[in-house]
Motif scaffolding. Structure first.
Motif, PDB file in Angstrom:
ATOM      1  N   PHE A   1       0.814  -1.209   0.000  1.00 40.91           N
ATOM      2  CA  PHE A   1       0.000   0.000   0.000  1.00 40.91           C
ATOM      3  C   PHE A   1       0.855   1.271   0.000  1.00 40.91           C
ATOM      4  O   PHE A   1       0.488   2.279  -0.606  1.00 40.91           O
ATOM      5  CB  PHE A   1      -0.968   0.004   1.187  1.00 40.91           C
ATOM      6  CG  PHE A   1      -2.140  -0.921   0.970  1.00 40.91           C
ATOM      7  CD1 PHE A   1      -3.080  -0.639   0.000  1.00 40.91           C
ATOM      8  CD2 PHE A   1      -2.289  -2.063   1.724  1.00 40.91           C
ATOM      9  CE1 PHE A   1      -4.162  -1.478  -0.219  1.00 40.91           C
ATOM     10  CE2 PHE A   1      -3.361  -2.909   1.522  1.00 40.91           C
ATOM     11  CZ  PHE A   1      -4.302  -2.630   0.553  1.00 40.91           C
ATOM     12  N   ALA A   2       1.989   1.228   0.653  1.00 42.85           N
ATOM     13  CA  ALA A   2       2.878   2.390   0.651  1.00 42.85           C
ATOM     14  C   ALA A   2       3.419   2.645  -0.760  1.00 42.85           C
ATOM     15  O   ALA A   2       3.495   3.800  -1.211  1.00 42.85           O
ATOM     16  CB  ALA A   2       4.027   2.183   1.630  1.00 42.85           C
ATOM     17  N   TYR A   3       3.791   1.591  -1.454  1.00 45.93           N
ATOM     18  CA  TYR A   3       4.281   1.731  -2.825  1.00 45.93           C
ATOM     19  C   TYR A   3       3.210   2.367  -3.713  1.00 45.93           C
ATOM     20  O   TYR A   3       3.479   3.304  -4.468  1.00 45.93           O
ATOM     21  CB  TYR A   3       4.695   0.366  -3.381  1.00 45.93           C
ATOM     22  CG  TYR A   3       5.047   0.400  -4.844  1.00 45.93           C
ATOM     23  CD1 TYR A   3       6.279   0.890  -5.270  1.00 45.93           C
ATOM     24  CD2 TYR A   3       4.143  -0.026  -5.812  1.00 45.93           C
ATOM     25  CE1 TYR A   3       6.602   0.935  -6.615  1.00 45.93           C
ATOM     26  CE2 TYR A   3       4.454   0.020  -7.158  1.00 45.93           C
ATOM     27  CZ  TYR A   3       5.678   0.496  -7.552  1.00 45.93           C
ATOM     28  OH  TYR A   3       5.990   0.545  -8.877  1.00 45.93           O
ATOM     29  N   HIS A   4       1.983   1.850  -3.615  1.00 51.14           N
ATOM     30  CA  HIS A   4       0.918   2.372  -4.466  1.00 51.14           C
ATOM     31  C   HIS A   4       0.460   3.766  -4.033  1.00 51.14           C
ATOM     32  O   HIS A   4      -0.082   4.522  -4.851  1.00 51.14           O
ATOM     33  CB  HIS A   4      -0.255   1.403  -4.521  1.00 51.14           C
ATOM     34  CG  HIS A   4       0.047   0.206  -5.376  1.00 51.14           C
ATOM     35  ND1 HIS A   4       0.094   0.278  -6.746  1.00 51.14           N
ATOM     36  CD2 HIS A   4       0.369  -1.070  -5.060  1.00 51.14           C
ATOM     37  CE1 HIS A   4       0.406  -0.904  -7.247  1.00 51.14           C
ATOM     38  NE2 HIS A   4       0.579  -1.744  -6.233  1.00 51.14           N
ATOM     39  N   ALA A   5       0.680   4.123  -2.778  1.00 52.20           N
ATOM     40  CA  ALA A   5       0.355   5.483  -2.335  1.00 52.20           C
ATOM     41  C   ALA A   5       1.315   6.492  -2.959  1.00 52.20           C
ATOM     42  O   ALA A   5       0.960   7.654  -3.153  1.00 52.20           O
ATOM     43  CB  ALA A   5       0.425   5.575  -0.812  1.00 52.20           C
ATOM     44  N   VAL A   6       2.503   6.052  -3.295  1.00 50.69           N
ATOM     45  CA  VAL A   6       3.483   6.952  -3.910  1.00 50.69           C
ATOM     46  C   VAL A   6       3.471   6.815  -5.431  1.00 50.69           C
ATOM     47  O   VAL A   6       3.395   7.808  -6.156  1.00 50.69           O
ATOM     48  CB  VAL A   6       4.902   6.668  -3.361  1.00 50.69           C
ATOM     49  CG1 VAL A   6       5.933   7.476  -4.106  1.00 50.69           C
ATOM     50  CG2 VAL A   6       4.958   6.951  -1.880  1.00 50.69           C
ATOM     51  N   GLN A   7       3.509   5.600  -5.949  1.00 43.89           N
ATOM     52  CA  GLN A   7       3.681   5.364  -7.378  1.00 43.89           C
ATOM     53  C   GLN A   7       2.390   5.092  -8.140  1.00 43.89           C
ATOM     54  O   GLN A   7       2.401   5.072  -9.356  1.00 43.89           O
ATOM     55  CB  GLN A   7       4.600   4.148  -7.590  1.00 43.89           C
ATOM     56  CG  GLN A   7       6.004   4.340  -7.136  1.00 43.89           C
ATOM     57  CD  GLN A   7       6.806   5.201  -8.083  1.00 43.89           C
ATOM     58  OE1 GLN A   7       6.466   5.346  -9.249  1.00 43.89           O
ATOM     59  NE2 GLN A   7       7.866   5.785  -7.575  1.00 43.89           N
ATOM     60  N   GLY A   8       1.277   4.891  -7.473  1.00 44.20           N
ATOM     61  CA  GLY A   8       0.052   4.470  -8.133  1.00 44.20           C
ATOM     62  C   GLY A   8      -0.582   5.540  -8.999  1.00 44.20           C
ATOM     63  O   GLY A   8      -0.104   6.675  -9.099  1.00 44.20           O
TER      64      GLY A   8
ATOM     65  N   ARG B   1      -3.224   7.161  -8.498  1.00 44.18           N
ATOM     66  CA  ARG B   1      -3.694   8.268  -7.673  1.00 44.18           C
ATOM     67  C   ARG B   1      -2.717   8.554  -6.533  1.00 44.18           C
ATOM     68  O   ARG B   1      -3.093   9.053  -5.485  1.00 44.18           O
ATOM     69  CB  ARG B   1      -5.068   7.951  -7.116  1.00 44.18           C
ATOM     70  CG  ARG B   1      -6.140   7.901  -8.203  1.00 44.18           C
ATOM     71  CD  ARG B   1      -7.453   7.516  -7.653  1.00 44.18           C
ATOM     72  NE  ARG B   1      -8.617   7.478  -8.466  1.00 44.18           N
ATOM     73  CZ  ARG B   1      -8.776   7.190  -9.719  1.00 44.18           C
ATOM     74  NH1 ARG B   1      -7.733   6.952 -10.449  1.00 44.18           N
ATOM     75  NH2 ARG B   1      -9.922   7.152 -10.308  1.00 44.18           N
ATOM     76  N   GLY B   2      -1.459   8.264  -6.745  1.00 42.85           N
ATOM     77  CA  GLY B   2      -0.428   8.433  -5.725  1.00 42.85           C
ATOM     78  C   GLY B   2       0.128   9.844  -5.684  1.00 42.85           C
ATOM     79  O   GLY B   2      -0.343  10.759  -6.370  1.00 42.85           O
ATOM     80  N   LEU B   3       1.146  10.014  -4.867  1.00 38.32           N
ATOM     81  CA  LEU B   3       1.746  11.334  -4.676  1.00 38.32           C
ATOM     82  C   LEU B   3       2.408  11.873  -5.941  1.00 38.32           C
ATOM     83  O   LEU B   3       2.324  13.064  -6.234  1.00 38.32           O
ATOM     84  CB  LEU B   3       2.756  11.281  -3.534  1.00 38.32           C
ATOM     85  CG  LEU B   3       2.164  11.003  -2.145  1.00 38.32           C
ATOM     86  CD1 LEU B   3       3.284  10.859  -1.128  1.00 38.32           C
ATOM     87  CD2 LEU B   3       1.212  12.096  -1.746  1.00 38.32           C
TER      88      LEU B   3
END
Length: 117
Positions: free
Chosen positions: A27-34, A36-38
């Motif tokens: 989830f951390a990876y997708h929060a940054v790279q996804g 809708r990420g950062l």
């Protein structure tokens, strides 16, 4: 049999924390790279800034055109603007004027010098 049982107990103790950390990393990876990420958020903010600048340019152009239209209305008719538009659209000129027709993309110095006489 004691070693296999010990390995099974240790694997059971390690499995849940490893699964939990894997879920957190996922989830951390997708929060940054996804999608809708950062990073996507930063890219979208850049696009928003670009489009807002474009909107301001279009609004300015619209206000300029609106001002010209206002000057061409009967109540606020500007004679100079009317004459300029009529000459441009109808191709009229005075007898003592020299009309120079340039190709739209040819504004080089040699093209301009060719028309000077």
């Amino acid at each position: 049999m004691g070693i296999f049982r010990e390995v099974k107990v240790r694997a059971g103790q390690i499995a849940w924390p490893v699964i939990g950390m894997s879920v957190v990393v996922y989830f951390a990876y997708h929060a940054v790279q996804g999608d809708r990420g950062l990073l996507a958020l930063g890219k979208l903010r850049g696009e928003v800034d670009t489009l807002q600048a474009e909107v301001l340019d279009v609004r300015n152009a619209r206000f300029e055109l609106d001002a010209k239209v206002t000057m061409l209305r009967v109540a606020t008719l500007d004679p100079d603007l009317l004459e300029e538009r009529a000459r441009l659209l109808l191709g009229y000129g005075h007898d003592d004027e020299l009309v120079v027709i340039l190709r739209p993309n040819d504004t080089s110095a040699t093209a301009l010098a060719a028309y000077k006489r």
